[in-house]
Design a protein around this motif. Structure first.
Motif, PDB file in Angstrom:
ATOM      1  N   THR A 208      22.799  54.534 -26.084  1.00 48.57           N
ATOM      2  CA  THR A 208      21.452  54.857 -25.601  1.00 48.57           C
ATOM      3  C   THR A 208      21.080  56.298 -25.891  1.00 48.57           C
ATOM      4  OG1 THR A 208      21.710  53.224 -23.828  1.00 48.57           O
ATOM      5  CG2 THR A 208      19.946  54.829 -23.584  1.00 48.57           C
ATOM      6  N   LEU A 209      21.984  57.236 -25.631  1.00 52.25           N
ATOM      7  CA  LEU A 209      21.683  58.637 -25.881  1.00 52.25           C
ATOM      8  C   LEU A 209      21.500  58.916 -27.370  1.00 52.25           C
ATOM      9  CD1 LEU A 209      24.089  60.348 -23.319  1.00 52.25           C
ATOM     10  CD2 LEU A 209      21.615  60.080 -23.170  1.00 52.25           C
ATOM     11  N   ARG A 210      22.269  58.255 -28.202  1.00 51.56           N
ATOM     12  CA  ARG A 210      22.065  58.411 -29.653  1.00 51.56           C
ATOM     13  C   ARG A 210      20.744  57.802 -30.091  1.00 51.56           C
ATOM     14  NH1 ARG A 210      28.268  56.958 -31.623  1.00 51.56           N
ATOM     15  NH2 ARG A 210      29.174  58.994 -31.067  1.00 51.56           N
ATOM     16  N   ALA A 211      20.332  56.724 -29.435  1.00 53.36           N
ATOM     17  CA  ALA A 211      19.031  56.135 -29.740  1.00 53.36           C
ATOM     18  C   ALA A 211      17.895  57.070 -29.338  1.00 53.36           C
ATOM     19  CB  ALA A 211      18.886  54.789 -29.028  1.00 53.36           C
ATOM     20  N   VAL A 212      18.070  57.786 -28.223  1.00 56.06           N
ATOM     21  CA  VAL A 212      17.063  58.769 -27.819  1.00 56.06           C
ATOM     22  C   VAL A 212      16.948  59.870 -28.866  1.00 56.06           C
ATOM     23  CG1 VAL A 212      16.496  60.529 -26.099  1.00 56.06           C
ATOM     24  CG2 VAL A 212      17.330  58.305 -25.358  1.00 56.06           C
ATOM     25  N   GLU A 213      18.072  60.345 -29.374  1.00 52.49           N
ATOM     26  CA  GLU A 213      18.059  61.395 -30.392  1.00 52.49           C
ATOM     27  C   GLU A 213      17.367  60.937 -31.664  1.00 52.49           C
ATOM     28  OE1 GLU A 213      22.149  62.266 -30.943  1.00 52.49           O
ATOM     29  OE2 GLU A 213      22.340  63.468 -29.113  1.00 52.49           O
ATOM     30  N   ASN A 214      17.504  59.650 -32.006  1.00 53.96           N
ATOM     31  CA  ASN A 214      16.939  59.116 -33.245  1.00 53.96           C
ATOM     32  C   ASN A 214      15.586  58.442 -33.060  1.00 53.96           C
ATOM     33  OD1 ASN A 214      19.248  59.881 -34.765  1.00 53.96           O
ATOM     34  ND2 ASN A 214      20.335  58.055 -34.054  1.00 53.96           N
ATOM     35  N   LEU A 215      14.999  58.574 -31.851  1.00 48.94           N
ATOM     36  CA  LEU A 215      13.716  57.935 -31.539  1.00 48.94           C
ATOM     37  C   LEU A 215      13.767  56.425 -31.756  1.00 48.94           C
ATOM     38  CD1 LEU A 215      11.157  60.482 -33.080  1.00 48.94           C
ATOM     39  CD2 LEU A 215      12.083  60.399 -30.760  1.00 48.94           C
ATOM     40  N   ASP A 216      14.935  55.844 -31.489  1.00 45.99           N
ATOM     41  CA  ASP A 216      15.099  54.397 -31.623  1.00 45.99           C
ATOM     42  C   ASP A 216      14.660  53.753 -30.307  1.00 45.99           C
ATOM     43  OD1 ASP A 216      15.738  51.897 -32.481  1.00 45.99           O
ATOM     44  OD2 ASP A 216      17.809  52.368 -33.047  1.00 45.99           O
ATOM     45  N   PHE A 217      13.334  53.670 -30.114  1.00 45.77           N
ATOM     46  CA  PHE A 217      12.767  53.265 -28.839  1.00 45.77           C
ATOM     47  C   PHE A 217      13.177  51.863 -28.384  1.00 45.77           C
ATOM     48  CE2 PHE A 217       9.064  56.395 -29.616  1.00 45.77           C
ATOM     49  CZ  PHE A 217       9.860  57.440 -29.205  1.00 45.77           C
ATOM     50  N   PRO A 218      13.258  50.853 -29.264  1.00 47.05           N
ATOM     51  CA  PRO A 218      13.668  49.524 -28.777  1.00 47.05           C
ATOM     52  C   PRO A 218      15.035  49.515 -28.108  1.00 47.05           C
ATOM     53  CG  PRO A 218      12.666  49.340 -30.939  1.00 47.05           C
ATOM     54  CD  PRO A 218      12.837  50.795 -30.675  1.00 47.05           C
ATOM     55  N   VAL A 219      15.984  50.293 -28.622  1.00 46.35           N
ATOM     56  CA  VAL A 219      17.317  50.337 -28.025  1.00 46.35           C
ATOM     57  C   VAL A 219      17.256  51.002 -26.651  1.00 46.35           C
ATOM     58  CG1 VAL A 219      19.659  51.255 -28.254  1.00 46.35           C
ATOM     59  CG2 VAL A 219      18.481  50.332 -30.252  1.00 46.35           C
ATOM     60  N   VAL A 220      16.505  52.109 -26.551  1.00 50.09           N
ATOM     61  CA  VAL A 220      16.398  52.810 -25.262  1.00 50.09           C
ATOM     62  C   VAL A 220      15.688  51.931 -24.234  1.00 50.09           C
ATOM     63  CG1 VAL A 220      15.605  54.901 -24.115  1.00 50.09           C
ATOM     64  CG2 VAL A 220      16.299  54.997 -26.504  1.00 50.09           C
ATOM     65  N   MET A 221      14.603  51.294 -24.639  1.00 53.16           N
ATOM     66  CA  MET A 221      13.865  50.430 -23.723  1.00 53.16           C
ATOM     67  C   MET A 221      14.709  49.230 -23.311  1.00 53.16           C
ATOM     68  SD  MET A 221      10.305  50.726 -25.863  1.00 53.16           S
ATOM     69  CE  MET A 221       9.282  49.643 -24.889  1.00 53.16           C
ATOM     70  N   GLY A 222      15.408  48.644 -24.265  1.00 52.93           N
ATOM     71  CA  GLY A 222      16.260  47.500 -23.960  1.00 52.93           C
ATOM     72  C   GLY A 222      17.400  47.878 -23.036  1.00 52.93           C
ATOM     73  N   ALA A 223      18.003  49.053 -23.249  1.00 51.14           N
ATOM     74  CA  ALA A 223      19.101  49.497 -22.382  1.00 51.14           C
ATOM     75  C   ALA A 223      18.606  49.730 -20.959  1.00 51.14           C
ATOM     76  CB  ALA A 223      19.724  50.777 -22.937  1.00 51.14           C
ATOM     77  N   THR A 224      17.401  50.277 -20.815  1.00 49.72           N
ATOM     78  CA  THR A 224      16.845  50.516 -19.480  1.00 49.72           C
ATOM     79  C   THR A 224      16.635  49.199 -18.734  1.00 49.72           C
ATOM     80  OG1 THR A 224      15.699  52.470 -20.340  1.00 49.72           O
ATOM     81  CG2 THR A 224      14.979  51.617 -18.207  1.00 49.72           C
ATOM     82  N   ILE A 225      16.072  48.216 -19.413  1.00 48.33           N
ATOM     83  CA  ILE A 225      15.856  46.912 -18.789  1.00 48.33           C
ATOM     84  C   ILE A 225      17.190  46.231 -18.491  1.00 48.33           C
ATOM     85  CG2 ILE A 225      14.883  44.604 -19.172  1.00 48.33           C
ATOM     86  CD1 ILE A 225      12.687  45.914 -20.816  1.00 48.33           C
ATOM     87  N   PHE A 226      18.148  46.372 -19.387  1.00 45.33           N
ATOM     88  CA  PHE A 226      19.469  45.766 -19.196  1.00 45.33           C
ATOM     89  C   PHE A 226      20.167  46.353 -17.969  1.00 45.33           C
ATOM     90  CE2 PHE A 226      24.011  45.206 -20.264  1.00 45.33           C
ATOM     91  CZ  PHE A 226      24.017  43.844 -20.543  1.00 45.33           C
ATOM     92  N   ILE A 227      20.118  47.674 -17.801  1.00 46.84           N
ATOM     93  CA  ILE A 227      20.722  48.309 -16.639  1.00 46.84           C
ATOM     94  C   ILE A 227      20.005  47.887 -15.365  1.00 46.84           C
ATOM     95  CG2 ILE A 227      21.070  50.517 -15.482  1.00 46.84           C
ATOM     96  CD1 ILE A 227      23.118  50.028 -17.594  1.00 46.84           C
ATOM     97  N   ALA A 228      18.671  47.786 -15.423  1.00 43.14           N
ATOM     98  CA  ALA A 228      17.916  47.329 -14.245  1.00 43.14           C
ATOM     99  C   ALA A 228      18.316  45.902 -13.868  1.00 43.14           C
ATOM    100  CB  ALA A 228      16.419  47.402 -14.529  1.00 43.14           C
ATOM    101  N   PHE A 229      18.534  45.055 -14.868  1.00 47.38           N
ATOM    102  CA  PHE A 229      18.986  43.685 -14.615  1.00 47.38           C
ATOM    103  C   PHE A 229      20.355  43.685 -13.929  1.00 47.38           C
ATOM    104  CE2 PHE A 229      21.574  40.112 -16.215  1.00 47.38           C
ATOM    105  CZ  PHE A 229      20.876  39.053 -15.642  1.00 47.38           C
ATOM    106  N   LEU A 230      21.261  44.547 -14.370  1.00 48.13           N
ATOM    107  CA  LEU A 230      22.579  44.637 -13.745  1.00 48.13           C
ATOM    108  C   LEU A 230      22.458  45.059 -12.285  1.00 48.13           C
ATOM    109  CD1 LEU A 230      24.720  46.334 -16.545  1.00 48.13           C
ATOM    110  CD2 LEU A 230      24.665  43.933 -15.917  1.00 48.13           C
ATOM    111  N   PHE A 231      21.574  46.007 -11.999  1.00 49.44           N
ATOM    112  CA  PHE A 231      21.369  46.447 -10.626  1.00 49.44           C
ATOM    113  C   PHE A 231      20.881  45.288  -9.760  1.00 49.44           C
ATOM    114  CE2 PHE A 231      21.741  50.902 -11.773  1.00 49.44           C
ATOM    115  CZ  PHE A 231      22.161  51.475 -10.591  1.00 49.44           C
ATOM    116  N   VAL A 232      19.933  44.514 -10.270  1.00 53.25           N
ATOM    117  CA  VAL A 232      19.390  43.392  -9.504  1.00 53.25           C
ATOM    118  C   VAL A 232      20.483  42.371  -9.196  1.00 53.25           C
ATOM    119  CG1 VAL A 232      17.828  41.405  -9.629  1.00 53.25           C
ATOM    120  CG2 VAL A 232      17.018  43.666 -10.322  1.00 53.25           C
ATOM    121  N   VAL A 233      21.262  42.009 -10.204  1.00 53.25           N
ATOM    122  CA  VAL A 233      22.310  41.003 -10.018  1.00 53.25           C
ATOM    123  C   VAL A 233      23.379  41.497  -9.051  1.00 53.25           C
ATOM    124  CG1 VAL A 233      24.149  39.728 -11.175  1.00 53.25           C
ATOM    125  CG2 VAL A 233      21.915  39.936 -12.259  1.00 53.25           C
ATOM    126  N   VAL A 234      23.848  42.727  -9.241  1.00 53.28           N
ATOM    127  CA  VAL A 234      24.906  43.259  -8.373  1.00 53.28           C
ATOM    128  C   VAL A 234      24.423  43.380  -6.939  1.00 53.28           C
ATOM    129  CG1 VAL A 234      26.332  45.288  -7.897  1.00 53.28           C
ATOM    130  CG2 VAL A 234      26.120  44.435 -10.238  1.00 53.28           C
TER     131      VAL A 234
END
Length: 351
Positions: free
Chosen positions: A307-333
């Motif tokens: 995710t941090l490397r995606a931020v450095e490279n402006l790879d927005f889909p990876v950063v956005m996907g990682a944020t949603i993925f982490i939010a999903f983990l929080f909801v499930v846990v």
């Protein structure tokens, strides 16, 4: 129980929808031009326009928003042809004119840099983060419970004061600062004594012996990540043990002549662990989210590093996907933890 879980799942869907909206608007207004980054400095206008059209960045913001929500939703409207449905790995359940309502795995788009599916990138790195979080939680739970019991059995002693002071320091120091200090001390300056490396992965490949597990590479990042929960569990165990040791049934057990070990382990610790276990189960999702900077410091292959490397490279889909993925983990846990409350303490009622 079923109605509670369904209600929490509905709330989780609303939370994920809010996260998706937030990350979309956040990365839409962020400075930086991923098209220019992909095309290069010497590209012409036509090349940039073609890249923008291929990524859908030439559309108005409302159109991009509708398309993004349609992609990340498990229910989406997509063209009825089989190729379009197969692209999302879904099943068409209801034809609606030229489109069909498709049940699918959420499509997090493709990486700007590698053109790989974002979900496959995240799943490939998720195991590293999961093992790191589990190791940190195990380390924190074992040491924290042990330190808390010792501190409770020797209240107001120098050992008790030392453990409490150290735990306060562990809570106060940010994880990334602790990670840097631990990495430099044990992985660099003292590496010839500890045998530990500054960086490394859980699995390493040898040209002769093949791929093998290297657990020592997990020690430093797990310790750095587990310092804060270790401090919290130590104080929580100490407080809970002191409360239990003052109860009448503990005095009765001692009056019956039971050994100190049986009183502490068989009676006191068993009843003192309920709040500790609750805290441990609630920390797991937080550790997976908090592992980002620890992974970056130790160059650990996980969600944080990618995710941090995606931020450095402006790879927005990876950063956005990682944020949603982490939010999903929080909801499930969080749902699992709420259900575990009733298992650990039958007095808790789900509402």
């Amino acid at each position: 129980m079923i109605s509670f879980v369904l209600r929490r799942l509905l709330q989780g869907v609303l939370v994920l929808a809010g996260v998706a909206l937030t990350v979309f608007f956040l990365f839409t207004v962020l400075p930086g031009d991923p098209v220019a980054l992909l095309a290069g400095q010497r590209s012409d206008v036509a090349t940039r326009a073609a890249i923008a059209a291929d990524l859908g960045l030439d559309q108005p913001v409302p159109v991009q928003l509708v398309g993004y929500l349609n992609d990340v939703s498990p229910l989406g409207l997509h063209p009825r042809d089989s190729a379009a449905v197969a692209k999302y790995g879904g099943v068409a359940v209801l034809p609606l004119g030229e489109k069909s309502l498709v049940v699918k795995v959420p499509y997090l788009r493709r990486s700007f840099q590698s053109n790989k599916d974002v979900l496959s990138i995240l799943l490939d790195h998720f195991t590293g983060t999961l093992w790191l979080a589990l190791a940190a939680m195990l380390l924190a739970a074992v040491l924290g419970i042990g330190f808390g019991v010792v501190a409770a059995l020797k209240p107001h002693s120098w050992l008790d004061r030392a453990l409490i002071t150290t735990s306060v320091l562990g809570i106060s120091v940010p994880s990334f600062v602790a990670g840097i200090l631990i990495a430099m001390t044990f992985g660099f300056y003292w590496s010839h004594w500890t045998g530990l490396n500054l960086t490394g992965q859980l699995y390493e490949t040898d040209p002769f012996t093949g791929r093998h597990l290297v657990l020592r590479n997990l020690l430093l990042p797990a310790f750095a990540l587990g310092i804060r929960p270790l401090a919290v569990i130590t104080q929580l165990t100490r407080s809970s043990m002191l409360d239990v040791l003052s109860q009448d049934y503990i005095r009765t057990a001692r009056a019956k002549g039971l050994s100190g070990y049986r009183v502490v382990v068989g009676h006191a610790l068993k009843n003192a662990l309920n709040p500790v276990i609750t805290a441990v189960s609630g920390w797991l999702a937080s550790l997976m989210a908090g592992a980002f900077f620890i992974e970056y410091i130790f160059n650990w292959k996980g969600l944080g590093t990618v995710t941090l490397r995606a931020v450095e490279n402006l790879d927005f889909p990876v950063v956005m996907g990682a944020t949603i993925f982490i939010a999903f983990l929080f909801v499930v846990v969080n749902i699992v933890v709420d259900v575990l409350y009733t298992v650990l303490d039958p007095r808790v009622k789900l509402r």
